[in-house]
Design a protein around this motif. Sequence first.
Motif, PDB file in Angstrom:
ATOM      1  N   UNK A  49       0.839  -1.205   0.000  1.00  0.00           N
ATOM      2  CA  UNK A  49       0.000   0.000   0.000  1.00  0.00           C
ATOM      3  C   UNK A  49       0.872   1.254   0.000  1.00  0.00           C
ATOM      4  N   UNK A  50       1.922   1.260   0.808  1.00  0.00           N
ATOM      5  CA  UNK A  50       2.842   2.399   0.859  1.00  0.00           C
ATOM      6  C   UNK A  50       3.522   2.595  -0.497  1.00  0.00           C
ATOM      7  N   UNK A  51       3.970   1.501  -1.121  1.00  0.00           N
ATOM      8  CA  UNK A  51       4.621   1.594  -2.434  1.00  0.00           C
ATOM      9  C   UNK A  51       3.649   2.137  -3.471  1.00  0.00           C
ATOM     10  N   UNK A  52       2.396   1.719  -3.399  1.00  0.00           N
ATOM     11  CA  UNK A  52       1.385   2.216  -4.344  1.00  0.00           C
ATOM     12  C   UNK A  52       1.187   3.719  -4.182  1.00  0.00           C
ATOM     13  N   UNK A  53       1.136   4.194  -2.933  1.00  0.00           N
ATOM     14  CA  UNK A  53       0.970   5.628  -2.671  1.00  0.00           C
ATOM     15  C   UNK A  53       2.170   6.409  -3.206  1.00  0.00           C
ATOM     16  N   UNK A  54       3.376   5.903  -2.955  1.00  0.00           N
ATOM     17  CA  UNK A  54       4.581   6.586  -3.431  1.00  0.00           C
ATOM     18  C   UNK A  54       4.588   6.651  -4.954  1.00  0.00           C
ATOM     19  N   UNK A  55       4.239   5.551  -5.615  1.00  0.00           N
ATOM     20  CA  UNK A  55       4.188   5.554  -7.080  1.00  0.00           C
ATOM     21  C   UNK A  55       3.156   6.548  -7.602  1.00  0.00           C
ATOM     22  N   UNK A  56       2.000   6.600  -6.958  1.00  0.00           N
ATOM     23  CA  UNK A  56       0.945   7.538  -7.394  1.00  0.00           C
ATOM     24  C   UNK A  56       1.373   8.986  -7.201  1.00  0.00           C
ATOM     25  N   UNK A  57       2.073   9.265  -6.119  1.00  0.00           N
ATOM     26  CA  UNK A  57       2.528  10.634  -5.865  1.00  0.00           C
ATOM     27  C   UNK A  57       3.682  11.025  -6.787  1.00  0.00           C
ATOM     28  N   UNK A  58       4.519  10.069  -7.143  1.00  0.00           N
ATOM     29  CA  UNK A  58       5.685  10.368  -7.970  1.00  0.00           C
ATOM     30  C   UNK A  58       5.353  10.401  -9.464  1.00  0.00           C
ATOM     31  N   UNK A  59       4.300   9.713  -9.868  1.00  0.00           N
ATOM     32  CA  UNK A  59       3.978   9.595 -11.298  1.00  0.00           C
ATOM     33  C   UNK A  59       3.781  10.940 -11.991  1.00  0.00           C
ATOM     34  N   UNK A  60       3.038  11.885 -11.418  1.00  0.00           N
ATOM     35  CA  UNK A  60       2.838  13.145 -12.146  1.00  0.00           C
ATOM     36  C   UNK A  60       4.041  14.091 -12.131  1.00  0.00           C
ATOM     37  N   UNK A  61       5.047  13.774 -11.342  1.00  0.00           N
ATOM     38  CA  UNK A  61       6.220  14.644 -11.256  1.00  0.00           C
ATOM     39  C   UNK A  61       7.197  14.251 -12.356  1.00  0.00           C
ATOM     40  N   UNK A  62       7.566  15.175 -13.248  1.00  0.00           N
ATOM     41  CA  UNK A  62       8.504  14.823 -14.317  1.00  0.00           C
ATOM     42  C   UNK A  62       9.885  14.471 -13.754  1.00  0.00           C
ATOM     43  N   UNK A  63      10.659  13.691 -14.504  1.00  0.00           N
ATOM     44  CA  UNK A  63      11.952  13.221 -13.989  1.00  0.00           C
ATOM     45  C   UNK A  63      12.904  14.299 -13.467  1.00  0.00           C
ATOM     46  N   UNK A  64      13.089  15.452 -14.119  1.00  0.00           N
ATOM     47  CA  UNK A  64      14.074  16.388 -13.550  1.00  0.00           C
ATOM     48  C   UNK A  64      13.802  16.783 -12.092  1.00  0.00           C
ATOM     49  N   UNK A  65      12.589  17.197 -11.718  1.00  0.00           N
ATOM     50  CA  UNK A  65      12.375  17.514 -10.301  1.00  0.00           C
ATOM     51  C   UNK A  65      12.460  16.296  -9.392  1.00  0.00           C
ATOM     52  N   UNK A  66      12.168  15.119  -9.950  1.00  0.00           N
ATOM     53  CA  UNK A  66      12.237  13.907  -9.133  1.00  0.00           C
ATOM     54  C   UNK A  66      13.670  13.581  -8.755  1.00  0.00           C
ATOM     55  N   UNK A  67      14.611  13.790  -9.669  1.00  0.00           N
ATOM     56  CA  UNK A  67      15.998  13.400  -9.397  1.00  0.00           C
ATOM     57  C   UNK A  67      16.870  14.574  -8.953  1.00  0.00           C
ATOM     58  N   UNK A  68      16.341  15.789  -9.015  1.00  0.00           N
ATOM     59  CA  UNK A  68      17.144  16.964  -8.650  1.00  0.00           C
ATOM     60  C   UNK A  68      17.706  16.892  -7.235  1.00  0.00           C
ATOM     61  N   UNK A  69      16.937  16.470  -6.218  1.00  0.00           N
ATOM     62  CA  UNK A  69      17.528  16.404  -4.876  1.00  0.00           C
ATOM     63  C   UNK A  69      18.725  15.456  -4.802  1.00  0.00           C
ATOM     64  N   UNK A  70      18.644  14.314  -5.475  1.00  0.00           N
ATOM     65  CA  UNK A  70      19.761  13.372  -5.454  1.00  0.00           C
ATOM     66  C   UNK A  70      20.977  13.949  -6.177  1.00  0.00           C
ATOM     67  N   UNK A  71      20.736  14.642  -7.287  1.00  0.00           N
ATOM     68  CA  UNK A  71      21.845  15.268  -8.006  1.00  0.00           C
ATOM     69  C   UNK A  71      22.505  16.352  -7.163  1.00  0.00           C
ATOM     70  N   UNK A  72      21.682  17.146  -6.465  1.00  0.00           N
ATOM     71  CA  UNK A  72      22.236  18.182  -5.606  1.00  0.00           C
ATOM     72  C   UNK A  72      23.110  17.574  -4.519  1.00  0.00           C
ATOM     73  N   UNK A  73      22.623  16.513  -3.872  1.00  0.00           N
ATOM     74  CA  UNK A  73      23.410  15.887  -2.806  1.00  0.00           C
ATOM     75  C   UNK A  73      24.718  15.315  -3.354  1.00  0.00           C
ATOM     76  N   UNK A  74      24.665  14.689  -4.513  1.00  0.00           N
ATOM     77  CA  UNK A  74      25.895  14.142  -5.098  1.00  0.00           C
ATOM     78  C   UNK A  74      26.887  15.257  -5.406  1.00  0.00           C
ATOM     79  N   UNK A  75      26.387  16.351  -5.969  1.00  0.00           N
ATOM     80  CA  UNK A  75      27.272  17.477  -6.275  1.00  0.00           C
ATOM     81  C   UNK A  75      27.839  18.067  -4.988  1.00  0.00           C
ATOM     82  N   UNK A  76      26.990  18.249  -3.984  1.00  0.00           N
ATOM     83  CA  UNK A  76      27.431  18.855  -2.726  1.00  0.00           C
ATOM     84  C   UNK A  76      28.531  18.015  -2.079  1.00  0.00           C
TER      85      UNK A  76
END
Length: 95
Positions: A49-76
């Motif tokens: 159920x938790x995985x389904x909620x996460x997938x539903x919340x993440x689906x409408x978000x395009x890839x750049x904003x989805x991965x931007x936090x991880x890219x920022x942390x890697x750069x930092x």
Amino acid sequence: MAVPAELWRPFAALAAHYALLVDVGVLPPVLRERFGLTWTARQQRRLRRFARVVRCLAAPVPPPPRIAPALFLAYWHTHRPGTAPRTRRPLGATV
């Protein structure tokens, strides 16, 4: 900016609960058994159920904003202040 403890504690408890659910849930059954961790059908339903909620919340978000936090942390972590440019290495690189 510091978050007051009265606001942080409930959020941290909820986040810890789901982190534990995911951590134990994604382990292969053999490892759960070796570590002595119990896993019930109820926990499995909660994880799905938790995985389904996460997938539903993440689906409408395009890839750049989805991965931007991880890219920022890697750069930092590779370019943070106080590190010499000659010693910078990608995360996980060996010496």
